[in-house]
Design a protein around this motif. Structure first.
Motif, short mmCIF file in Angstrom:
data_model
loop_
_atom_site.label_atom_id
_atom_site.label_comp_id
_atom_site.label_asym_id
_atom_site.label_seq_id
_atom_site.Cartn_x
_atom_site.Cartn_y
_atom_site.Cartn_z
N TYR A 132 0.98 -1.29 -0.12
CA TYR A 132 0.09 0.06 0.07
C TYR A 132 0.84 1.40 -0.02
O TYR A 132 1.61 1.53 0.93
CB TYR A 132 -0.84 -0.02 1.17
CG TYR A 132 -1.88 -1.05 1.09
CD1 TYR A 132 -2.82 -1.46 0.48
CD2 TYR A 132 -1.34 -2.43 2.38
CE1 TYR A 132 -3.52 -2.75 0.50
CE2 TYR A 132 -2.33 -3.43 2.15
CZ TYR A 132 -3.45 -3.71 1.34
OH TYR A 132 -4.06 -4.83 1.69
N GLU A 133 0.74 1.96 -0.95
CA GLU A 133 1.66 3.28 -1.33
C GLU A 133 1.32 4.21 -0.04
O GLU A 133 2.24 4.78 0.44
CB GLU A 133 1.36 3.76 -2.47
CG GLU A 133 2.06 5.19 -2.78
CD GLU A 133 1.76 5.87 -4.20
OE1 GLU A 133 2.23 6.89 -4.61
OE2 GLU A 133 1.26 5.01 -5.19
N LYS A 134 0.09 4.20 0.37
CA LYS A 134 -0.23 5.29 1.43
C LYS A 134 0.77 4.99 2.74
O LYS A 134 1.27 5.84 3.44
CB LYS A 134 -1.79 5.07 1.83
CG LYS A 134 -2.21 6.07 2.91
CD LYS A 134 -3.79 6.14 3.05
CE LYS A 134 -4.32 7.14 4.17
NZ LYS A 134 -5.60 7.07 4.44
N ALA A 135 0.73 3.65 3.13
CA ALA A 135 1.62 3.14 4.20
C ALA A 135 2.87 3.50 4.04
O ALA A 135 3.72 4.15 5.14
CB ALA A 135 1.38 1.81 4.47
N GLU A 151 4.11 6.03 2.18
CA GLU A 151 4.20 7.36 2.32
C GLU A 151 4.40 8.07 3.52
O GLU A 151 5.18 8.71 4.34
CB GLU A 151 3.27 8.15 1.47
CG GLU A 151 3.51 8.02 0.15
CD GLU A 151 2.35 8.57 -0.65
OE1 GLU A 151 1.18 8.86 -0.05
OE2 GLU A 151 2.25 8.71 -1.88
N ILE A 152 3.62 7.30 4.77
CA ILE A 152 3.16 7.62 5.98
C ILE A 152 4.49 7.19 6.93
O ILE A 152 5.17 7.91 7.49
CB ILE A 152 2.32 6.79 6.84
CG1 ILE A 152 0.86 7.33 6.33
CG2 ILE A 152 2.04 7.03 8.37
CD1 ILE A 152 -0.55 6.74 6.52
N GLU A 207 7.52 9.46 5.74
CA GLU A 207 7.28 10.83 6.49
C GLU A 207 7.57 10.83 7.76
O GLU A 207 8.40 11.84 8.40
CB GLU A 207 5.83 11.36 6.36
CG GLU A 207 5.46 12.44 6.88
CD GLU A 207 4.09 13.26 6.83
OE1 GLU A 207 3.75 14.14 7.54
OE2 GLU A 207 3.57 12.47 6.06
N GLU A 238 0.75 6.63 12.24
CA GLU A 238 -0.83 6.96 12.06
C GLU A 238 -1.42 5.66 11.12
O GLU A 238 -2.76 5.81 11.25
CB GLU A 238 -0.77 8.27 10.85
CG GLU A 238 -0.10 9.50 11.64
CD GLU A 238 -0.06 10.35 10.63
OE1 GLU A 238 -0.39 10.22 9.40
OE2 GLU A 238 0.71 11.54 10.90
N ALA A 239 -0.88 4.92 10.59
CA ALA A 239 -1.22 3.82 9.99
C ALA A 239 -1.68 2.37 11.00
O ALA A 239 -2.71 1.98 10.81
CB ALA A 239 -0.50 3.18 8.82
N PHE A 279 -7.30 1.58 9.12
CA PHE A 279 -6.16 1.88 8.04
C PHE A 279 -6.75 0.67 6.97
O PHE A 279 -6.69 0.95 5.88
CB PHE A 279 -5.02 1.77 8.50
CG PHE A 279 -4.04 1.88 7.57
CD1 PHE A 279 -3.71 3.26 6.82
CD2 PHE A 279 -3.49 0.91 6.88
CE1 PHE A 279 -2.91 3.29 5.83
CE2 PHE A 279 -2.41 0.93 5.82
CZ PHE A 279 -2.15 2.35 5.40
N SER A 334 -9.36 1.33 5.12
CA SER A 334 -9.22 2.53 4.11
C SER A 334 -8.37 2.37 2.95
O SER A 334 -8.68 3.03 1.80
CB SER A 334 -8.45 3.78 5.01
OG SER A 334 -7.27 3.32 5.06
N VAL A 335 -7.59 1.32 3.15
CA VAL A 335 -6.88 1.03 1.85
C VAL A 335 -7.57 -0.26 1.10
O VAL A 335 -6.86 -0.82 -0.10
CB VAL A 335 -5.30 0.59 2.02
CG1 VAL A 335 -4.77 1.78 2.68
CG2 VAL A 335 -5.44 -0.50 3.02
#
Length: 693
Positions: A404-407, A409-410, A413, A434-435, A472, A475-476
């Motif tokens: 998951y790209e969102k994970a 990125e988190i 960061e 956050e994930a 999470f 959400s993905v």
């Protein structure tokens, strides 16, 4: 020697005309102040209340001749040089005078102009020789003090600070002294102590211990000016003076020296009321001793941190033991059990023979701590690359980041923020992902192979719920198999409270500091023993070198003896020696050994010495490591395979006279006690350079 450095000489003769013409010539032509007396009896009476730099005496005088006067003078005032006037053909008088301690003799009856020129030369030579010998003795005493200070480094801190204060007074021949700690950020001086004499004489009631730096008088000027300040006439008007409070000790002379830790002033040391004027040698002595004291103070603070870390380790072990059963079976909530004992691999005794942390040792330590604490760990480079293999499963982050790209990125960061915090503050940072809702932490770690890194602790649960990870995953739009796999990994993570997790991060950070400095702790007693064993040998070498230089008539011998001695006492294998030319304001190479002529030529062209001239002029030595140098102008050092070098200024009270450069093709640094020896040598051989110049 400059004329103003002669305070006054005493000339004794029963011929008034000769007294008058000699005084006239010496004062007007040679700028030598002269006090005249008609008889030895008058001279001896005068010496009971006045001081002089040298005595000249006629031989043939009524009541008491020059030899008798010489014997009494040497008995009462052995440090005052003595020159005797004799008539021609009185060789037996010359021999008797020299045997009784006269420095020189002058035969009367020659051409006046050449005779007074010879007299002026011998006056200056005798006074300079006396000052050089006194300085040699004083520097030897100062060297003994520095060695004794090194031997006392394990004493309690208060007795060590008291010793440093009293030795500052003794070695500068002062009567009073003090030192204070400086808080530049708060513009504050915190007085540690005044010397016993100062406290005995002081009549001030309710003595303050804290002082605002901007409001202090002349004694705070070294901090405001960021340099040592000598005031050899305290009675003169000075814009920095703000008056002495009623009951304060009377001040005739004062020397204040700021002590630096890098660019920061950390201490102020002062002495007062030396009989003679303060000079650069007094500044160097105080600076050397107080820098040594500051290093020991820092070391004591460091050991307190070590003790704090050990206590926190015991607290965490106790908390773990009380919260979890100590067996090999799983607990009721399905979490793996954890040993209450720290494995042998991570006890401090096991690292006693280690020189420093490296990647292999870090990996072993990381694996052991990860197993004990039940959390995932990895050491990263400053740019985020893994330097060690991940200890314990980090698969939650790995699975999420991979799928998951969102994970990803988190996670990236959070890592960037941690790196920024460590680069900016050099302190640990903790955060909640956050994930996943898992706690993570990071702190700086020093690794010789890569200079610096970041130790990361990942995937620690601080609650027992699944709400955040489930939210999470929804959400993905994670598939059922991935969700099950992640929930299984999640349930296997160790549970700590947030405060316990932060303690773990702090503990391992302290442990890293402790281990990365273990070389100093391990070698301290060995170094002290070696220092004590070599002290008498080294002291003898320094004294022998100083005496050889003072007695040498050969310029080449002076340079050769100095450089050989410097290389010998420092443990280096090559070096060079430079003398300072006041007219051109440049350092000129006078002797070198152990390096190629091509290297010396290249270094002269690149201006190595002149590059550091401003630092050397202040009396500060320079010590550099040459590992992995890629700087412009340093290619010759790489080609010559120089590992480390030191530049030690030769400072006389009349100014800079040259510098010693020592270097090594094998050693990667110059040890602290060797630096002290080099600086003591530079102080001792300065009179020889005056003689040569």
């Amino acid at each position: 020697m400059e004329a103003e450095e002669i305070n006054k000489i005493l000339y004794v003769d029963d011929e008034p005309a000769l007294l008058e013409v000699t005084k006239l010539f010496l004062e007007q032509k040679y700028n030598i102040p002269v006090e005249t007396k008609n008889s030895p009896e008058e001279a001896l009476k005068y010496l009971t209340t006045e001081t002089v730099d040298l005595i000249i005496s006629d031989y043939e005088m009524p009541d008491m001749n020059g030899i008798e006067f010489l014997k009494i003078s040497k008995e009462k005032y052995p440090k005052i040089p003595f020159i005797i006037y004799t008539g021609k053909g009185r060789e037996e008088v010359v021999i008797e005078a020299l045997n009784n301690g006269a420095e020189y003799y002058i035969q009367k009856g020659g051409e006046p102009k050449s005779q007074f020129a010879e007299l002026s030369h011998k006056i200056r030579t005798a006074i300079e020789k006396k000052k050089a010998e006194e300085k040699l003795i004083r520097d030897e005493k100062r060297f003994e003090t520095l060695l004794e200070f090194t031997n006392r480094s394990t004493s309690d801190l208060r007795s060590l600070m008291d010793y440093a204060l009293e030795e500052n007074i003794t070695n500068t021949e002062s009567t009073h002294g003090y030192f204070a700690f400086v808080e530049e950020e708060n513009n504050l001086l915190r007085m540690y102590s005044w010397s016993k004499n100062a406290m005995d004489e002081c009549r001030i009631k309710d003595i303050a211990r804290e002082f605002s730096i901007p409001k202090t008088g002349l004694w705070g000027e070294p901090i405001r000016e960021r340099r040592a300040i000598i005031t050899n006439d305290y009675s003169k008007d000075n814009p920095g003076k703000k008056g002495l409070p009623k009951g304060h000790v009377a001040i005739k002379r004062h020397l204040g020296v700021p002590i630096f830790d890098g660019e920061k002033i950390v201490m102020l040391a002062g002495v007062a009321n030396k009989e003679n004027e303060y000079d650069e040698s007094d500044i160097r002595q105080i600076t050397l001793l107080m820098k040594g004291l500051w290093n020991i103070i820092r070391h004591h603070e460091y050991e307190k941190k070590i003790e704090t870390a050990k206590n926190e380790l015991r607290d965490i072990k106790a908390a773990i033991s009380s919260d979890h059963s100590i067996n090999n079976e799983k607990e009721e909530n399905g979490l793996p059990s954890i040993s209450s004992e720290i494995p042998k691999a991570v006890t401090d005794e096991n690292f006693r023979d280690k020189s420093h942390l490296n990647l292999k040792k870090l990996q072993d330590l990381q694996n052991s701590l990860s197993e004990v604490l039940g959390v995932s760990m990895v050491v990263l480079s400053p740019d985020g690359r893994p330097l060690t293999e991940i200890s314990k499963s980090g698969s939650i982050c790995d699975i999420l980041g991979h799928n998951y790209e969102k994970a990803a990125e988190i996670c990236k960061e959070h890592l960037v923020r941690a790196i920024e915090n460590i680069n900016r503050n050099n302190t640990p940072k903790t955060w909640e992902c956050e994930a996943t809702g898992l706690m993570c932490g990071a702190f700086p770690v020093n690794i010789p192979e890569v200079s610096a890194g970041m130790w990361c602790i990942r995937n620690c649960r601080i609650n027992t719920g699944y709400e955040k990870i489930d939210r999470f995953l929804r959400s993905v739009q994670a598939d059922e198999e991935t969700s099950r796999q992640i929930r299984d990994e999640y349930s296997a993570q160790k549970i700590y409270s947030e405060s316990e997790f932060k303690k773990i991060v702090s503990l391992i950070w302290y442990l890293n500091i402790y281990l990365s400095h273990i070389e100093d702790l391990n070698l301290r007693m060995l170094k002290e023993a070696e220092t004590r064993e070599s002290y008498y040998e080294t002291s003898g070498k320094l004294k022998e070198a100083g005496l050889k230089i003072l007695r040498s008539d050969s310029t080449d011998d002076i340079f050769r003896i100095t450089l050989i001695t410097a290389i010998d006492i420092s443990g280096m294998d090559c070096g060079a020696l430079y003398s300072y030319d006041e007219k051109s304001d440049q350092m000129h190479l006078r002797h070198y050994t152990g390096v190629t002529e091509k290297f010396i030529t290249e270094r002269d062209k690149s201006g190595l010495i002149n590059r550091y001239y401003d630092i050397i002029l202040k009396g500060d030595s320079i010590y550099k490591s040459c590992r992995n140098t890629g700087k412009s102008g340093e290619e010759s050092i790489t080609r010559e395979n120089i590992k480390t070098y030191g530049i030690i200024p030769i400072i006389h009270y009349s100014g800079i006279k040259g510098c010693i450069v020592v270097a090594s093709h094998t050693a990667d640094r110059i040890e602290y006690d060797k630096k002290l020896m080099l600086e003591a040598l530079a102080a001792q051989i300065a009179p020889g350079f005056i003689k040569e110049q």
